[in-house]
Scaffold this active site. Structure first.
Site, mmCIF file in Angstrom:
data_model
loop_
_atom_site.group_PDB
_atom_site.id
_atom_site.type_symbol
_atom_site.label_atom_id
_atom_site.label_comp_id
_atom_site.label_asym_id
_atom_site.label_seq_id
_atom_site.Cartn_x
_atom_site.Cartn_y
_atom_site.Cartn_z
ATOM 1 C CG HIS A 101 -1.748 -0.982 1.595
ATOM 2 N ND1 HIS A 101 -1.353 -2.138 2.204
ATOM 3 C CD2 HIS A 101 -3.092 -1.091 1.419
ATOM 4 C CE1 HIS A 101 -2.404 -2.921 2.388
ATOM 5 N NE2 HIS A 101 -3.475 -2.313 1.910
ATOM 6 C CG ASP A 104 1.826 -0.984 3.444
ATOM 7 O OD1 ASP A 104 1.144 -0.680 4.422
ATOM 8 O OD2 ASP A 104 1.438 -1.724 2.516
HETATM 9 C C1 XUL Z 1 -7.582 -6.308 4.646
HETATM 10 C C2 XUL Z 1 -6.804 -6.775 3.489
HETATM 11 C C3 XUL Z 1 -5.921 -5.781 2.825
HETATM 12 C C4 XUL Z 1 -5.899 -5.889 1.346
HETATM 13 C C5 XUL Z 1 -5.148 -4.786 0.660
HETATM 14 O O1 XUL Z 1 -8.396 -7.274 5.207
HETATM 15 O O2 XUL Z 1 -6.865 -7.927 3.115
HETATM 16 O O3 XUL Z 1 -4.656 -5.908 3.361
HETATM 17 O O4 XUL Z 1 -5.343 -7.094 0.934
HETATM 18 O O5 XUL Z 1 -5.622 -3.529 0.978
#
Ligand code: XUL
Ligand code: CO
Length: 442
Positions: A101, A104
């Site tokens: 993300h 992150d």
């Molecule tokens: C949350 C989840 C996230 C997504 C990406 O439950 O799975 O980490 O994979 O935003």
């Protein structure tokens, strides 16, 4: 460069009889299975958020994973120390991909402009690191749920300013994903849903979400991004009702906005079970609809009702999941991303390595078992025998659309029907699968 993972050698394949805890016993990356190397079927990825950014906090206690990049200091310098550790972990695990993300990899700024500037500084840094490492980007995504501005959603927020902020952020994350050679761009609807219907105009919010996704698809084509756009379904948590509830719901949403040929799904095991499904059910559903994109690998705790994101350890479930992946034609540009975290008591760097080694081996072993099941053919033969009637001339005619309901009635009366009950053979199938799955596929 020293990191908390420098002390570990690269994990190697040593075969099922090895008693080295930090060796792969099943993941023989270059082994050819069903015509392709195991590493190309599985396309494993490390999740930056769980493996580098997670602190170990929970609603009852603070951080337990004290990492060098989590202390006080210049936020960009700390993000670079984190990135160095990330690439060191990739070296140790020797896995081909990672996922992030925006939040992150880079610190938030005071304004949107400052946040994006930080982000691009860190994308430059990752690009530089990738030039001397073999690990590639499976997918990028935007964190549109952690900051308080997203508390009532991102694209579905009652405030259009949050929609604007989110759209600008996703545009930049897509640009960065393309620049880093990412294979996919993921949208998980973090807070796209509601906590109570009492304050929610659901019709309005779903229109906003449809518009947002359309913008994303248009932008993909505008910049010539060749990766897949993926929605990650989840039924609840953090909201009590998430709009991307499960694969079938997402498909209905895609159809409504005419995006079913543009967007696929990233299916997560623990999200499937939260929706009251199994992982294999969600994979089979996506396979049947032609929208299987990628997998988030983890598991829940059968005794808890939330997203515990543990590393997987159930060979049966994973084998049947891999079976449906193979039947759907494989993961293509997708992969197996470890959206899984160590428990908060597992705070040492070697815990992180053990967790991934176990997860990788479980998936590899499951894939081998699924491939064996398919090559052996007995299970598929039982299934096709059960549906053999539909392969007959009469069965095919019923599905072809050439017969109306009253024409079928005429046919039914003429044929003097007398359908006989037939065994579903569930226990026999379970025994056949157990023999196949638990017999080592080496
Ligand atoms: C949350 C989840 C996230 C997504 C990406 O439950 O799975 O980490 O994979 O935003
Ligand atoms: Co996920």
């Amino acid at each position: 460069m020293n990191s908390i993972f420098s002390q570990f050698n690269t994990v190697k394949y040593e075969g099922p009889t090895s008693d080295n805890a930090l060796a792969y016993r099943w993941y023989d990356a270059d082994r050819i299975v069903l015509g392709k190397a195991l590493k190309e079927h599985l396309r494993f990825a490390v999740a930056y958020w769980h493996s580098l950014a997670m602190t170990g906090s929970d609603p009852f206690g603070g951080s337990t994973l004290a990492r060098p990049w989590m202390g006080a200091g210049d936020p960009i310098e700390l993000a670079k120390i984190k990135a160095d550790a990330a690439f060191d972990l990739f070296r140790v695990l020797d896995l081909p991909f990672f996922c992030w993300h925006d939040a992150d990899i880079a610190p938030n700024g005071e304004t949107l402009a400052e946040t994006l500037k930080n982000f691009h500084t860190m994308v430059d840094y990752l690009e530089q690191k990738m030039s001397s490492h073999s690990t590639r980007l499976l997918w990028g995504t935007a964190n549109l749920f952690s900051h308080p501005r997203f508390m009532a959603g991102a694209s579905t927020n009652p405030d259009p300013e949050v929609f604007l902020w989110s759209a600008a952020t996703v545009k930049n994350c897509m640009d960065a994903t393309k620049r880093l050679g990412g294979s996919n761009y993921v949208l998980w609807g973090g807070r796209e849903g509601y906590e109570t219907l009492l304050n929610t105009d659901m019709k309005q919010e779903l229109e906003q979400m449809g518009r947002f996704l359309t913008l994303v698809v248009e932008y993909k084509h505008k910049i010539g991004f060749e990766g897949q756009i993926l929605i990650e379904p989840k039924p609840k948590e953090p909201t009590s009702h998430q709009y991307d509830f499960d694969v079938a719901t997402v498909y209905g949403f895609l159809k409504r906005f005419g995006l079913e040929n543009e967007v696929r799904v990233n299916i997560e095991a623990n999200h499937a079970t939260l929706a009251g499904h199994s992982f294999e059910h969600e994979i089979a559903t996506a396979g049947g609809l032609g929208i299987l994109g990628s997998l988030d690998i983890n598991r829940g705790d059968a005794l808890l009702g939330w997203d515990t994101d543990q590393f997987p350890n159930d060979l049966w479930t994973m084998t049947m999941s891999m079976y449906h992946v193979i039947k759907a034609g494989g993961l293509g540009q997708g992969g197996c991303n470890f959206d899984a975290k160590v428990r908060r008591q597992s705070f040492t760097p070697d815990d992180m390595v053990h967790a991934h080694v176990g997860g990788v081996d479980l998936c590899a072993r499951a894939f081998l078992a699924a491939a064996k099941l398919i090559e052996d053919g007995k299970y598929d033969a039982l299934l096709s025998e059960r549906y053999a009637g539909w392969k007959s001339e009469r069965g095919a005619k019923l599905l072809s659309g050439e017969l109306s309901l009253d024409a079928i009635e005429t046919l039914a009366l003429k044929d003097e029907l007398n359908p006989q009950p037939r065994s579903g053979r569930q226990e026999a199938i379970e025994n056949l699968l157990a023999r196949s799955i638990y017999t080592d596929a080496v």
